[in-house]
Each structure stands twice: as structure tokens, then as C-alpha cells.
Design a protein around this motif. Structure first.
Motif, PDB file in Angstrom:
ATOM      1  N   SER A  57      54.002   0.047  18.171  1.00  0.00           N
ATOM      2  CA  SER A  57      54.247  -0.574  19.468  1.00  0.00           C
ATOM      3  C   SER A  57      52.936  -1.085  20.038  1.00  0.00           C
ATOM      4  N   THR A  89      51.416  -5.222  24.691  1.00  0.00           N
ATOM      5  CA  THR A  89      52.505  -4.266  24.527  1.00  0.00           C
ATOM      6  C   THR A  89      51.961  -2.851  24.630  1.00  0.00           C
ATOM      7  N   ALA A  96      51.895  -9.632  22.099  1.00  0.00           N
ATOM      8  CA  ALA A  96      51.660  -8.497  21.209  1.00  0.00           C
ATOM      9  C   ALA A  96      50.459  -7.687  21.663  1.00  0.00           C
ATOM     10  N   ALA A 120      54.001  -7.669  11.560  1.00  0.00           N
ATOM     11  CA  ALA A 120      55.174  -7.347  12.385  1.00  0.00           C
ATOM     12  C   ALA A 120      55.621  -5.897  12.174  1.00  0.00           C
ATOM     13  N   ASP A 121      55.603  -5.429  10.923  1.00  0.00           N
ATOM     14  CA  ASP A 121      56.000  -4.049  10.651  1.00  0.00           C
ATOM     15  C   ASP A 121      54.973  -3.064  11.190  1.00  0.00           C
ATOM     16  N   GLU A 155      53.122  -3.589  13.864  1.00  0.00           N
ATOM     17  CA  GLU A 155      53.340  -3.569  15.304  1.00  0.00           C
ATOM     18  C   GLU A 155      54.614  -2.820  15.667  1.00  0.00           C
ATOM     19  N   ALA A 156      55.636  -2.911  14.831  1.00  0.00           N
ATOM     20  CA  ALA A 156      56.884  -2.186  15.088  1.00  0.00           C
ATOM     21  C   ALA A 156      56.652  -0.679  15.010  1.00  0.00           C
ATOM     22  N   LEU A 157      55.803  -0.236  14.096  1.00  0.00           N
ATOM     23  CA  LEU A 157      55.510   1.190  13.964  1.00  0.00           C
ATOM     24  C   LEU A 157      54.743   1.701  15.169  1.00  0.00           C
ATOM     25  N   LYS A 194      57.906  -0.044   7.225  1.00  0.00           N
ATOM     26  CA  LYS A 194      58.362  -0.987   6.209  1.00  0.00           C
ATOM     27  C   LYS A 194      57.154  -1.556   5.486  1.00  0.00           C
TER      28      LYS A 194
END
Length: 179
Positions: free
Chosen positions: A55, A70, A67, A48-49, A51-53, A35
């Protein structure tokens, strides 16, 4: 990176953090896998995006924060198998086999993605495989076994030219999330 409170990254910065080419990151954005917000003519990716990609925490995450601890959650391999001197009927059968094998139920969280292409003029088939390393390796092993001498799929002289590609998993492995 500049400061711990930084919230947006450029595509170039994301590429540098991930060890990827800028074009790969742009493709992730265009494909919707990462994103991003378009500001003017450039994309910006939020922390955040990012980190979402991955992990993974961004480079700016505070040590000891949730974070920062993770674990990495996703590894993907892309492989291209090229098979020379293969007829259209054999290519069709092989395409059906690898597609069915990719759709079989397994423990892997993400399904294998397969694309087959047959070039009739060159009598050449390419199989593009995207997925986790273990499942991709199992599919490559299946293709190698099917193309083995004595199985009737390929003639002896064809096996020589195709064997290196299918047996070695001829392709580029990338620990990324590229499709």
C-alpha cells in the motif's frame, strides 16, 4: 533502483525496499501473498504488485503522484507464546479459548490467525498469533489473565516459567505481512 520506468523487481530488491529478509519475500510469493512472475529460476515482481502488497509506492514512483501519496495500509504482528509445564487437558482448554477469541467479531479488517501446538513429551504448549497489533495485544492480555495466579489454570511454579512468555507477548513483532 535504476530508472523511473522500471516495471519489474527481483526478490532481493523487494526485500531491500521493505527491509525484510529475501527468504521472507520468497515465502510471500510461494504463499500467494505477493504476486510474482517466474522468469527462468528467479521471480520478478511488478511495480503494481509491489504497491498492492505494501500500500506504498515503489521507490521509483514520481513524487506527488497518487501512488506516492498512498498511506501504508497494513501492519501485522507475529507473536509466539510458550507455556511450560502444562497438562494436555489444560492445553486443550486454552487452545479452545484462544481459537474462539480469535474468531470473535471485531472491528479489525483482517482476522487473527492462531495456531496452537502441544508437545506432550515436554508438557509444553506454543501459541502462534498473527494479526494486527491491537487485536494481538488484546489476545495476549486475555492469555495472561487466564494464566494469572488464582485462576486455576496453572500451578504457582508453572506460572513463573510461563508468565514471562505470555505476559510479555514473547515473540517477534514484525511490521510485515507474514503468515
Amino acid at each position: 533502483m535504476e530508472s523511473p520506468e522500471r516495471d519489474l523487481y527481483s526478490v532481493g530488491e523487494v526485500a531491500e525496499l521493505l527491509g525484510l529478509h529475501v527468504r521472507t519475500v520468497r515465502n510471500y510469493v510461494r504463499d500467494g501473498r505477493l504476486k510474482a512472475v517466474r522468469i527462468g529460476k528467479q521471480y520478478r515482481v511488478s511495480r503494481a504488485d509491489f504497491e498492492a502488497l505494501t500500500s506504498l509506492p515503489s521507490a521509483d514512483a514520481a513524487p506527488g503522484s497518487p501512488a506516492a501519496t498512498t498511506p501504508r495500509g497494513h501492519v501485522e504482528v507475529s507473536s509466539i507464546v510458550q507455556i511450560d509445564a502444562i497438562g494436555p487437558d489444560t492445553a486443550s482448554r486454552l487452545s479452545t479459548l484462544v481459537t474462539a477469541a480469535a474468531q470473535a467479531e471485531r472491528d479489525a479488517p483482517d482476522p487473527l490467525r492462531i495456531q496452537t501446538v502441544y508437545d506432550k513429551e515436554r508438557a509444553r504448549m506454543k501459541i502462534v498469533i498473527l494479526g494486527d497489533p491491537a487485536t494481538t495485544a488484546a489476545l495476549l492480555h486475555l492469555v495472561d489473565g487466564v494464566l494469572a495466579p488464582g485462576n486455576g489454570m496453572l500451578t504457582t511454579e508453572t506460572r513463573t516459567s510461563a508468565g514471562a512468555g505470555a505476559g510479555a507477548g514473547a515473540g517477534a513483532g514484525e511490521a510485515s505481512d507474514h503468515a
